[in-house]
Design an enzyme around this catalytic site. Sequence first.
Site, PDB file in Angstrom:
ATOM      1  N   ASP A  77      57.341  13.143   7.627  1.00 35.88           N
ATOM      2  CA  ASP A  77      56.294  13.648   7.080  1.00 35.88           C
ATOM      3  C   ASP A  77      56.895  14.645   5.963  1.00 35.88           C
ATOM      4  O   ASP A  77      56.854  15.900   5.935  1.00 35.88           O
ATOM      5  CB  ASP A  77      55.696  14.212   8.216  1.00 35.88           C
ATOM      6  CG  ASP A  77      54.996  13.432   9.127  1.00 35.88           C
ATOM      7  OD1 ASP A  77      54.013  12.528   8.787  1.00 35.88           O
ATOM      8  OD2 ASP A  77      55.084  13.585  10.254  1.00 35.88           O
TER       9      ASP A  77
ATOM     10  N   VAL B 138      63.712   9.122  12.736  1.00 35.76           N
ATOM     11  CA  VAL B 138      63.992   8.321  13.598  1.00 35.76           C
ATOM     12  C   VAL B 138      63.345   6.800  13.797  1.00 35.76           C
ATOM     13  O   VAL B 138      62.236   6.783  13.532  1.00 35.76           O
ATOM     14  CB  VAL B 138      64.018   8.762  15.232  1.00 35.76           C
ATOM     15  CG1 VAL B 138      64.389   7.940  16.109  1.00 35.76           C
ATOM     16  CG2 VAL B 138      64.625  10.369  15.125  1.00 35.76           C
TER      17      VAL B 138
ATOM     18  N   GLN C 230      42.907  18.530  10.438  1.00 33.53           N
ATOM     19  CA  GLN C 230      43.578  17.642   9.595  1.00 33.53           C
ATOM     20  C   GLN C 230      43.104  16.270   9.666  1.00 33.53           C
ATOM     21  O   GLN C 230      43.926  15.548   8.763  1.00 33.53           O
ATOM     22  CB  GLN C 230      45.078  17.930   9.806  1.00 33.53           C
ATOM     23  CG  GLN C 230      45.433  17.264  11.128  1.00 33.53           C
ATOM     24  CD  GLN C 230      47.051  17.663  11.426  1.00 33.53           C
ATOM     25  OE1 GLN C 230      47.455  19.161  11.537  1.00 33.53           O
ATOM     26  NE2 GLN C 230      48.063  16.936  11.180  1.00 33.53           N
TER      27      GLN C 230
ATOM     28  N   SER D 142      53.647   8.012  16.145  1.00 35.99           N
ATOM     29  CA  SER D 142      52.594   8.000  17.176  1.00 35.99           C
ATOM     30  C   SER D 142      51.478   6.863  17.180  1.00 35.99           C
ATOM     31  O   SER D 142      50.973   6.247  17.904  1.00 35.99           O
ATOM     32  CB  SER D 142      51.686   9.364  17.624  1.00 35.99           C
ATOM     33  OG  SER D 142      52.557  10.330  17.795  1.00 35.99           O
ATOM     34  N   ARG D 143      51.317   6.598  15.765  1.00 36.14           N
ATOM     35  CA  ARG D 143      50.268   5.634  15.501  1.00 36.14           C
ATOM     36  C   ARG D 143      50.710   4.438  15.479  1.00 36.14           C
ATOM     37  O   ARG D 143      49.950   3.124  15.262  1.00 36.14           O
ATOM     38  CB  ARG D 143      49.765   5.847  13.943  1.00 36.14           C
ATOM     39  CG  ARG D 143      49.103   7.230  13.864  1.00 36.14           C
ATOM     40  CD  ARG D 143      48.342   7.552  12.494  1.00 36.14           C
ATOM     41  NE  ARG D 143      47.232   8.461  12.447  1.00 36.14           N
ATOM     42  CZ  ARG D 143      47.421   9.625  12.190  1.00 36.14           C
ATOM     43  NH1 ARG D 143      48.428  10.153  11.617  1.00 36.14           N
ATOM     44  NH2 ARG D 143      46.558  10.442  12.122  1.00 36.14           N
TER      45      ARG D 143
ATOM     46  N   HIS E   4      57.331  10.920  21.170  1.00 35.54           N
ATOM     47  CA  HIS E   4      58.335   9.625  20.817  1.00 35.54           C
ATOM     48  C   HIS E   4      59.672  10.084  20.724  1.00 35.54           C
ATOM     49  O   HIS E   4      59.913  11.321  20.747  1.00 35.54           O
ATOM     50  CB  HIS E   4      57.667   8.655  20.057  1.00 35.54           C
ATOM     51  CG  HIS E   4      57.196   9.022  18.793  1.00 35.54           C
ATOM     52  ND1 HIS E   4      58.263   9.745  17.865  1.00 35.54           N
ATOM     53  CD2 HIS E   4      55.967   9.490  18.173  1.00 35.54           C
ATOM     54  CE1 HIS E   4      57.738  10.081  16.687  1.00 35.54           C
ATOM     55  NE2 HIS E   4      56.412  10.182  16.956  1.00 35.54           N
TER      56      HIS E   4
ATOM     57  N   HIS F 116      60.041  12.888  18.239  1.00 34.65           N
ATOM     58  CA  HIS F 116      60.044  14.060  18.575  1.00 34.65           C
ATOM     59  C   HIS F 116      61.198  14.358  19.405  1.00 34.65           C
ATOM     60  O   HIS F 116      61.642  15.786  19.352  1.00 34.65           O
ATOM     61  CB  HIS F 116      58.559  14.260  19.585  1.00 34.65           C
ATOM     62  CG  HIS F 116      57.406  13.930  18.725  1.00 34.65           C
ATOM     63  ND1 HIS F 116      56.578  12.874  19.270  1.00 34.65           N
ATOM     64  CD2 HIS F 116      56.777  14.700  18.091  1.00 34.65           C
ATOM     65  CE1 HIS F 116      55.610  12.919  18.337  1.00 34.65           C
ATOM     66  NE2 HIS F 116      55.517  13.938  17.680  1.00 34.65           N
TER      67      HIS F 116
HETATM   68  O1  PAF Z   1      53.188  16.536  12.268  1.00 34.31           O
HETATM   69  C1  PAF Z   1      52.226  16.861  13.041  1.00 34.31           C
HETATM   70  O2  PAF Z   1      52.282  16.511  14.292  1.00 34.31           O
HETATM   71  C2  PAF Z   1      51.235  17.704  12.817  1.00 34.31           C
HETATM   72  O3  PAF Z   1      50.515  17.611  11.440  1.00 34.31           O
HETATM   73  C3  PAF Z   1      51.430  19.415  12.907  1.00 34.31           C
HETATM   74  C4  PAF Z   1      52.780  19.858  12.227  1.00 34.31           C
HETATM   75  C5  PAF Z   1      51.931  19.294  14.563  1.00 34.31           C
HETATM   76  C6  PAF Z   1      50.110  20.011  12.639  1.00 34.31           C
HETATM   77  O4  PAF Z   1      49.363  19.787  13.328  1.00 34.31           O
END
Ligand code: PAF
Length: 288
Positions: free
Chosen positions: A152, A178, A61, A188-189, A34, A37
């Site tokens: 994040d 952003v 994760q 993304s969610r 999006h 990114h």
């Molecule tokens: O932020 C993310 O999309 C993920 O936590 C990452 C940094 C790609 C690690 O999997």
Amino acid sequence: MRTARTIAGVRELLDASRGATTTVGLVATMGALHEGHLSLIEAARADCDIVVLSLFVNPTQFAPDEDLSSYPRDEERDAKLAEDWGVEVLFAPTVEEMYPPGFATSVVVGGDLSARLEGAHRGVQHFAAVATVVTKLLNIVAPDVAYFGQKDAQQALVVKRLVSDLAIPTRIVVCPTVREADGLARSSRNAYLTPAERARAVALSRTLERTAAMIANGERDGVAAAAAARSELAERGVDPEYFDIVDPERLTPVSEIDAPVLVAVAARVGRARLIDNVIATPGSAGAS
Ligand code: PAF
């Protein structure tokens, strides 16, 4: 754009173009690309000769009750966007390539950075998994610079810490969050939100903004400011997992606000778990 699926393959692609003066930038993603990114890719393109985008939905994760199986995946769409946005190398490994049989290593950033906020709610294992996969991606791509989003904020602090502690020769750049026109942080969610939930989700950024304004206007009591924010969220139909005012580098709670603080929130809206944050500076209202 060229795509590699194996570690040997992506190293070969990069070694062929990496000269003494070539700089490589990495944007690590889990896909579902999006505008957030895009802003990282643009920053990388401005600084680096070659931009690598990794696309890997890192299974470790996600806690067992999280959205690994439903996480939005559309590699064809992501690859097209990445190419349009000027990415030179797409690294899209399989789970087996990243975690072959016998994989047994974990990178753990100890203390508050992993344990507070998201760590307290998703479990410290979340950041061990992020730290491990990011370390592996940095070792595979060997970028000069890697780009992460301020949305994040805790992840960015964890990554900065591990890069510093392990002397990984990559500079970490953290890019601003952003937002949509109404303030909702791009994520993304957000794709999980129904129209009614999307309208409710704006409460997160509105409440963060309002709290930052209170602090800028002289509020010094972190506990009172967080309590006011929690009731504002409740009025807007959002029950936060946390709404915390913390030290922006150490993530420890701040009760007396006398320096910039990180104001961070996480909440479930429908089936989307959303996070957002702002940096608030005391007494900055009216400052030029
Ligand atoms: O932020 C993310 O999309 C993920 O936590 C990452 C940094 C790609 C690690 O999997």
